[in-house]
Scaffold this motif. Sequence first.
Motif, PDB file in Angstrom:
ATOM      1  N   SER A  88      11.818  11.676  -1.821  1.00  0.00           N
ATOM      2  CA  SER A  88      11.186  10.524  -2.447  1.00  0.00           C
ATOM      3  C   SER A  88      11.281  10.666  -3.962  1.00  0.00           C
ATOM      4  CB  SER A  88       9.709  10.429  -2.059  1.00  0.00           C
ATOM      5  OG  SER A  88       9.556  10.264  -0.672  1.00  0.00           O
ATOM      6  N   CYS A  89      11.322   9.525  -4.633  1.00  0.00           N
ATOM      7  CA  CYS A  89      11.372   9.523  -6.094  1.00  0.00           C
ATOM      8  C   CYS A  89      10.591   8.316  -6.585  1.00  0.00           C
ATOM      9  CB  CYS A  89      12.806   9.462  -6.586  1.00  0.00           C
ATOM     10  SG  CYS A  89      12.985   9.178  -8.359  1.00  0.00           S
ATOM     11  N   ALA A  90       9.524   8.585  -7.332  1.00  0.00           N
ATOM     12  CA  ALA A  90       8.665   7.521  -7.833  1.00  0.00           C
ATOM     13  C   ALA A  90       8.813   7.398  -9.347  1.00  0.00           C
ATOM     14  CB  ALA A  90       7.221   7.802  -7.474  1.00  0.00           C
ATOM     15  N   PHE A 103       9.406  -2.850 -16.736  1.00  0.00           N
ATOM     16  CA  PHE A 103       9.392  -4.278 -16.408  1.00  0.00           C
ATOM     17  C   PHE A 103      10.036  -4.484 -15.035  1.00  0.00           C
ATOM     18  CE2 PHE A 103       9.349  -8.748 -16.935  1.00  0.00           C
ATOM     19  CZ  PHE A 103      10.558  -9.223 -16.478  1.00  0.00           C
ATOM     20  N   SER A 104      11.176  -3.867 -14.855  1.00  0.00           N
ATOM     21  CA  SER A 104      11.848  -3.905 -13.557  1.00  0.00           C
ATOM     22  C   SER A 104      12.831  -2.735 -13.490  1.00  0.00           C
ATOM     23  CB  SER A 104      12.593  -5.223 -13.338  1.00  0.00           C
ATOM     24  OG  SER A 104      13.640  -5.362 -14.276  1.00  0.00           O
ATOM     25  N   ILE A 105      13.317  -2.474 -12.285  1.00  0.00           N
ATOM     26  CA  ILE A 105      14.285  -1.401 -12.077  1.00  0.00           C
ATOM     27  C   ILE A 105      15.532  -1.987 -11.454  1.00  0.00           C
ATOM     28  CG2 ILE A 105      14.755   0.837 -11.039  1.00  0.00           C
ATOM     29  CD1 ILE A 105      11.778   1.365 -10.977  1.00  0.00           C
ATOM     30  N   ALA A 108       7.891  -2.600  -4.819  1.00  0.00           N
ATOM     31  CA  ALA A 108       6.484  -2.722  -5.224  1.00  0.00           C
ATOM     32  C   ALA A 108       5.929  -1.393  -5.715  1.00  0.00           C
ATOM     33  CB  ALA A 108       5.652  -3.241  -4.065  1.00  0.00           C
ATOM     34  N   LYS A 109       6.474  -0.303  -5.189  1.00  0.00           N
ATOM     35  CA  LYS A 109       6.008   1.039  -5.565  1.00  0.00           C
ATOM     36  C   LYS A 109       6.953   1.732  -6.533  1.00  0.00           C
ATOM     37  CE  LYS A 109       3.553   1.892  -1.222  1.00  0.00           C
ATOM     38  NZ  LYS A 109       3.416   2.795  -0.052  1.00  0.00           N
ATOM     39  N   ASN A 110       8.026   1.042  -6.930  1.00  0.00           N
ATOM     40  CA  ASN A 110       9.027   1.646  -7.825  1.00  0.00           C
ATOM     41  C   ASN A 110       9.500   2.998  -7.291  1.00  0.00           C
ATOM     42  OD1 ASN A 110       8.978  -0.482  -9.671  1.00  0.00           O
ATOM     43  ND2 ASN A 110       7.357   0.463 -10.895  1.00  0.00           N
TER      44      ASN A 110
END
Length: 121
Positions: free
Chosen positions: A21-23, A29-31, A74-76
Motif C-alpha cells: 500500500s502507498c498513501a 489537489f489531485s493525483i 478518495a484515499k489517495n
Amino acid sequence: QVQLVESGGGLVQAGGSLRLSCAASGSIFSINIMGWYRQAPGKQRDSVATITSGGMTNYADSVKGRFTISRDNAKNTVYLQMNSLKPEDTGVYYCNAGIIQPPSYRYLEVWGQGTLVTVSS
C-alpha cells in the motif's frame, strides 16, 4: 509538502502473496498517474505497474497475470497485490505519484521511501 508512505513489504516464500500500500498526504489537489517500481540488488529501478486516475493500467511483462495494481482516489492510495511471487521479484519497491498541487496546479513527481520485498526459494 507531499509525502508517500509505503507499507506491506516483508519476507515470503516463493508462490506466496503480499499486498503493498502507498498513501499520499499533504498539499494535494489531485493525483495523476501512480505506480510501483522495483529495484533489485545491483540493478536499476524499473517500472512494475502504473495506473492512471481513470483506472488504466500498465504492467511489466514479468509480472503480468500475477500482480494487480489498484487505487482508491478518495484515499489517495495505490495498492499492489502480488501473487505467485518468485525469487526474482525480490527487491525494494518504490511508490511514485504525479501530484497536482494547489493553488497553482504545479505538477510534482514524488517518490516513497521504499519497502523491501524478499521472496525465498
